[in-house]
Design an enzyme around this catalytic site. Structure first.
Site, PDB file in Angstrom:
ATOM      1  N   GLU A   1       6.361   0.735   7.019  1.00 43.96           N
ATOM      2  CA  GLU A   1       6.810  -0.525   7.591  1.00 43.96           C
ATOM      3  C   GLU A   1       7.340  -1.469   6.511  1.00 43.96           C
ATOM      4  O   GLU A   1       8.335  -2.168   6.707  1.00 43.96           O
ATOM      5  CB  GLU A   1       5.677  -1.204   8.362  1.00 43.96           C
ATOM      6  CG  GLU A   1       5.333  -0.533   9.678  1.00 43.96           C
ATOM      7  CD  GLU A   1       6.503  -0.534  10.654  1.00 43.96           C
ATOM      8  OE1 GLU A   1       7.310  -1.491  10.622  1.00 43.96           O
ATOM      9  OE2 GLU A   1       6.619   0.429  11.430  1.00 43.96           O
TER      10      GLU A   1
ATOM     11  N   CYS B   1      22.194   5.082  28.478  1.00 45.08           N
ATOM     12  CA  CYS B   1      21.084   4.141  28.327  1.00 45.08           C
ATOM     13  C   CYS B   1      20.071   4.274  29.453  1.00 45.08           C
ATOM     14  O   CYS B   1      20.427   4.245  30.634  1.00 45.08           O
ATOM     15  CB  CYS B   1      21.624   2.713  28.287  1.00 45.08           C
ATOM     16  SG  CYS B   1      20.313   1.480  28.180  1.00 45.08           S
TER      17      CYS B   1
ATOM     18  N   CYS C   1      20.395  -4.437  32.801  1.00 44.51           N
ATOM     19  CA  CYS C   1      20.916  -5.019  31.551  1.00 44.51           C
ATOM     20  C   CYS C   1      21.955  -6.095  31.874  1.00 44.51           C
ATOM     21  O   CYS C   1      23.017  -5.802  32.439  1.00 44.51           O
ATOM     22  CB  CYS C   1      21.523  -3.936  30.672  1.00 44.51           C
ATOM     23  SG  CYS C   1      22.261  -4.589  29.152  1.00 44.51           S
TER      24      CYS C   1
END
Length: 402
Positions: free
Chosen positions: A89, A254, A260
DNA sequence: AACGCGGGGAG
DNA sequence: CTCCCAGCGTT
């Protein structure tokens, strides 16, 4: 192009990595508000979302997509220990996966666990970091490892506020560590998640703006599923990195195209709103719009280098004194009779120019000044044949009729 | 709230 | 070239 494409064992891996978070419970930080240098940051972190969840199946669709198409072979996923997740990270802050992977492998080969990192001299850590950039990350990593040895018995704490208190770990990284290693229910908000949420919710405004960012954290919390938080966290990043990319996103593939807002409104290409450009330096210039009795305008060829090199433009002066000087050397007439026109704003890539035009309706050239290579009286019908900067051309066509 | 940090990759 | 990238710490 992707170094770590999903593989056929994805579904099995996803099952193996099922989370053991307590369902329905969002661990919250015990806020130590205002204490310490990072109090303000900490106070907001880990708070439960107050907004209603946006779409109950958003996370489910993303997880289904992830099982088949996510990246399941990243080096920090096998084995997925707190130390390796933490290190990855930190390395991945502002740095792309393909760049990080070889550094990560070299780093964990040299310093395989947190105590080893804590024992290592800083120079060794910096050497392993060399080439990654943002070296404060390495210094913080090292200091955090030593703090973990001092305060947490040599392991990374499993507590949001304790993680946040470590140098180099902010809200997003703390959440990512807890979600990925322990399956705890914390959101992340990296560049991928910002972009996806801005599109999916149709959010206007630069995602780094404080108000927008606050809203994005709320939305990120609202989407959290009740289980599989480790996979969900990775799914968001994979989705943003491989499908919902900054340019040319693969909307046809997608999994969350339904719902969306950007896709619905045809705004995929304009969201997220780009970071506002740095304030450009501003300059001013006076331009002299000189008309003779026939209505022709005096144009001057600009120098061969610099802005608008060799184009024909109006005589230009940096300030009033220079303008008067130029006027009196070239023309018979009264400089003071010049009539100020509306200023014109023009933006270049590297500065902003504020053009202050001044007009003299009928002037005569001094006897010695006639057309030459750099100076000529030009009638309106001749403009088209000359290279004239766009704002100057507009000024000539609109500002001086007749 | 704005800025510095740093190198690499893509268009 | 510019812009962006799994952010954070400092001022």
């Amino acid at each position: 192009m992707d170094r770590y494409p999903g593989n056929r064992f994805a579904a099995a891996a996803a099952l193996r990595s099922a989370d053991h978070a307590t369902p329905g419970r969002l661990r919250r930080g015990t806020a130590r508000r205002g204490s310490g240098v990072r109090g303000r940051h900490r106070a907001r972190a880990g708070r439960r979302a107050v907004t209603a969840p946006a779409a109950p199946d958003y996370a489910a669709r993303l997880l289904t997509w992830f099982d088949a198409n996510g990246r399941h072979g990243l080096p920090w996923q096998h084995p997925r220990t707190p130390y390796r997740v933490w290190l990855s990270e930190i390395m991945l802050q502002q740095t792309q996966v393909s760049v990080v992977a070889p550094y990560f492998e070299r780093f964990v080969a040299a310093l395989p666990d947190l105590p080893a990192l804590a024992r290592a001299p800083l120079d060794r850590v910096l050497a392993l970091w060399s080439g990654l950039g943002y070296y404060a990350r390495a210094r913080n990593l090292h200091a955090a490892a030593r703090a973990c040895v001092e305060v947490h018995g040599g392991a990374l704490p499993r507590d949001f506020d304790a993680l946040l208190a470590l140098p180099g770990i902010g809200r997003s990284t703390a959440g990512a560590i807890l979600a990925q290693t322990w399956g705890e229910r914390f959101p992340i908000l990296d560049g991928n998640v910002r972009r996806v949420l801005c599109r999916w919710h149709g959010i206007d405004g630069w995602p780094g703006a404080p108000g927008v960012e606050k809203r994005l954290w709320q939305l990120a919390e609202g989407h959290l599923p009740q289980a599989r938080l480790a996979d969900y966290t990775q799914a968001q990043m994979d989705f943003g990195a491989t499908l919902c990319t900054r340019r040319a996103p693969a909307c046809l593939l997608c999994p969350v195209r339904e719902g969306c807002a950007a896709l619905r409104d045809g705004r995929v290409d304009e969201l997220p709103t780009p970071k506002p450009g740095r304030a450009l330096p501003e300059r001013e210039a006076i331009v002299l719009q000189l008309q003779d009795a026939q209505g022709r305008i005096l144009l001057q060829r600009r120098p061969p280098a610099g802005i608008w090199a060799s184009l024909w433009s109006l005589p230009e002066a940096a300030d009033d004194d220079a303008a008067r000087d130029w006027f009196e050397r070239h023309l018979d007439g009264d400089f003071a009779r010049g009539e100020p026109l509306e200023p014109i704003a023009h933006a270049f890539t590297h500065y902003r120019l504020r053009i202050l035009p001044r007009r003299w309706p009928a002037v005569a050239p001094r006897a010695a000044v006639r057309d030459n290579d750099d100076l000529r009286w030009v009638a309106r019908h001749e403009y088209g044949a000359l290279g004239i900067p766009a704002p100057i051309r507009r000024l000539l066509l609109t500002g001086s009729d007749r």
